[in-house]
Design a protein around this motif. Structure first.
Motif, PDB file in Angstrom:
ATOM      1  N   ASP A   1       0.646  -1.119   0.072  1.00 36.10           N
ATOM      2  CA  ASP A   1       0.494  -0.061  -0.370  1.00 36.10           C
ATOM      3  C   ASP A   1       0.770   1.222  -0.330  1.00 36.10           C
ATOM      4  OD1 ASP A   1       0.902   0.356   2.289  1.00 36.10           O
ATOM      5  OD2 ASP A   1      -0.954  -0.280   3.799  1.00 36.10           O
ATOM      6  N   ASN A   2       0.004   2.776   0.448  1.00 33.75           N
ATOM      7  CA  ASN A   2       0.794   3.864   0.267  1.00 33.75           C
ATOM      8  C   ASN A   2       2.585   3.521   1.492  1.00 33.75           C
ATOM      9  OD1 ASN A   2      -0.954   3.707   2.304  1.00 33.75           O
ATOM     10  ND2 ASN A   2      -0.430   5.573   2.492  1.00 33.75           N
ATOM     11  N   ARG A   3       2.019   2.495   2.083  1.00 30.74           N
ATOM     12  CA  ARG A   3       3.610   2.689   3.169  1.00 30.74           C
ATOM     13  C   ARG A   3       4.786   1.801   3.222  1.00 30.74           C
ATOM     14  NH1 ARG A   3      -0.653   0.749   7.303  1.00 30.74           N
ATOM     15  NH2 ARG A   3      -0.917  -1.277   5.888  1.00 30.74           N
TER      16      ARG A   3
END
Length: 474
Positions: free
Chosen positions: A29-31
């Motif tokens: 994901d974005n992390r």
């Protein structure tokens, strides 16, 4: 090159036996991203060997083009990439027909590969800051380095197509100096150790495995089950299986104070040490059992029948079976009425027939003979075919008989009249004698071992062959 997310966990066979490439699910994901790099339950479910890793190593490589290998190590490895990307190259350096087989693949964090002992491993980093991680199932030691097998990265026979030419790559001087294929000594296979190799079954196993360097035989003088030194003096990492062909089998003597202690020592205490060794070193333990673990109250005995031994010998065999059953990789081979090289019932009857003796033989004990050549063949079959671990009945095939029936067959095959043999009950035969109780029904159900593809030979055919051979070579 971006990581491929959400792959399904999957296994892919390669041209090298035992080398398996795995797709690993990576979730991002974005992390960043996350993956289960090693998950025993799921891995076993798709066929990865339960290789029991004990050490985790990480090799960090700052620059693309860093190249390491080719090293075949004396343990199994599960290799993956934490960051970056590699070109992996694997060469089979084990003894056998696939020696020299090559497999290559690019691996990123969404993949992993299992490399069994003796397969040469090498990799070249394709990105800067690549972290290469691997699990191994033995602890590294300086002594273990002497068991490595090496191959030169530039070997023309392997003809590995390195993405970055080796003359432009970062290599160690040691790796540059490794031998070419023609000078490599293949890594020998782990061995099977046969204990009790001078007994009836041990001699049959010697004959069956004659000329096979992967099988090692130890007589009682060479491996005494009852001494701690026998266990501590061996490097068990060099073995894959133990066949325990040793046992205390003096059924009547086991009923005495001295015999009882000896039977428990050999059939239970020593077997417990064998089981512990097998568990600690992830070995397959093959143990030979007996119909005497039952009371003979059922006409036919299958592998699931509860123990109900009548005498001390049967009690020790049942206890030994219970111990071996907790070893994750075990075969308990249950036999009855064993006939092989050495003193046994058939030899005795043949001798009586030759001398014109008319014996009285027990006629109410029913079962089948188990010739050692077939017990040995059954054990080899279970090991080679990697049958499901557990208990297997193994005797010869045919109509169950009494001892008196078998004795009459021996007389007839020896050229003496069947009528010379008379039948008596067990109670009559042992009247006034000190003897252990015997199960009256000893017939073993052979369904389970037949389902593995092993067909025991006919008892009547084996008896005729045995007598013929004994008469020619007494």
């Amino acid at each position: 090159m971006p990581i491929e997310f959400s792959k399904k966990l999957a296994a892919h066979e390669t041209p090298i036996p035992g080398v398996v490439l795995y797709d690993l699910p990576v979730h991002g994901d974005n992390r960043g991203w996350f993956k289960e790099n090693w998950q025993r339950e799921k891995m076993l479910e798709i066929g990865l060997p339960d290789f029991r890793p004990v050490q985790n190593n990480i090799s960090f490589n700052e620059k693309a083009g860093t190249t390491r290998g080719i090293h075949a190590e004396p343990w199994d490895k599960f290799i993956s990439v934490a960051t970056g990307r590699i070109f992996g190259a694997w060469v089979d350096l084990r003894e056998g027909p696939t020696f020299g087989a090559v497999f290559t693949a690019e691996i990123d964090p969404s993949q992993a590969i299992f490399i069994p002992r003796g397969v040469g491993n090498a990799f070249q980093t394709l990105e800067d800051n690549t972290a290469y991680s691997y699990l191994v199932n033995d602890h590294w030691s300086a002594d273990a380095q002497g068991q490595y097998t090496f191959l030169n990265l530039a070997d023309e026979t392997a003809a590995i197509g390195w993405p970055i030419p080796l003359e432009q790559a970062e290599l160690s001087d040691k790796d540059r100096a490794h031998p070419k294929m023609a000078d490599v000594t293949p890594m020998p296979a782990r061995k099977i150790l046969v204990i009790g190799a001078d007994g009836q079954l041990g001699k049959a196993l010697r004959k069956l495995y004659d000329g096979d360097p992967s099988v090692e035989f130890a007589s009682r003088a060479e491996f005494d089950l009852t001494t701690a030194e026998s266990f501590s003096s061996r490097n068990w990492k060099n073995y894959t299986a133990i066949i325990n062909a040793s046992a205390y089998t003096a059924v009547d003597a086991a009923e005495t104070a001295e015999g009882r202690a000896a039977a428990w020592n050999v059939n239970v205490t020593a077997v417990a040490q064998l089981a512990r060794t097998a568990v600690e070193h992830n070995l397959t333990l093959v143990h030979v059992s007996s119909d005497y673990v039952f009371d003979g109250s059922r006409r036919v005995h299958d592998e699931n029948e509860p123990f109900a031994p009548l005498g001390v010998y049967g009690q020790t065999k049942a206890a030994g079976d219970a111990i071996v059953s907790v070893v994750p990789r075990h075969y308990i081979v249950r036999t009855s009425w064993v006939i092989g090289a050495g003193n046994n019932f058939v030899r005795t009857m043949a001798s009586l027939a030759e001398r014109g003796v008319a014996p009285s033989v027990v006629n109410d004990q029913i079962g089948r003979l188990s010739f050692t050549q077939d017990i040995a063949a059954g054990i080899k079959h279970l090991l080679e075919h990697e049958a499901e671990y557990g208990v297997y009945n193994l005797s010869n095939e045919g109509e169950p008989q009494s001892w008196a029936d078998i004795a009459a067959d021996v007389y007839e095959l020896s050229g003496s009249p069947r009528e010379a043999v008379s039948g008596v009950t067990t109670e009559e035969y042992f009247s006034g004698k000190t003897a252990a109780p015997r199960p009256l029904a000893s017939t073993l159900d052979l369904t389970k071992i037949k389902a593995t593809g092993f067909e025991p030979a006919s008892s009547s055919n084996r008896l005729a062959e045995y007598l013929k051979n004994e008469l020619i070579n007494p």
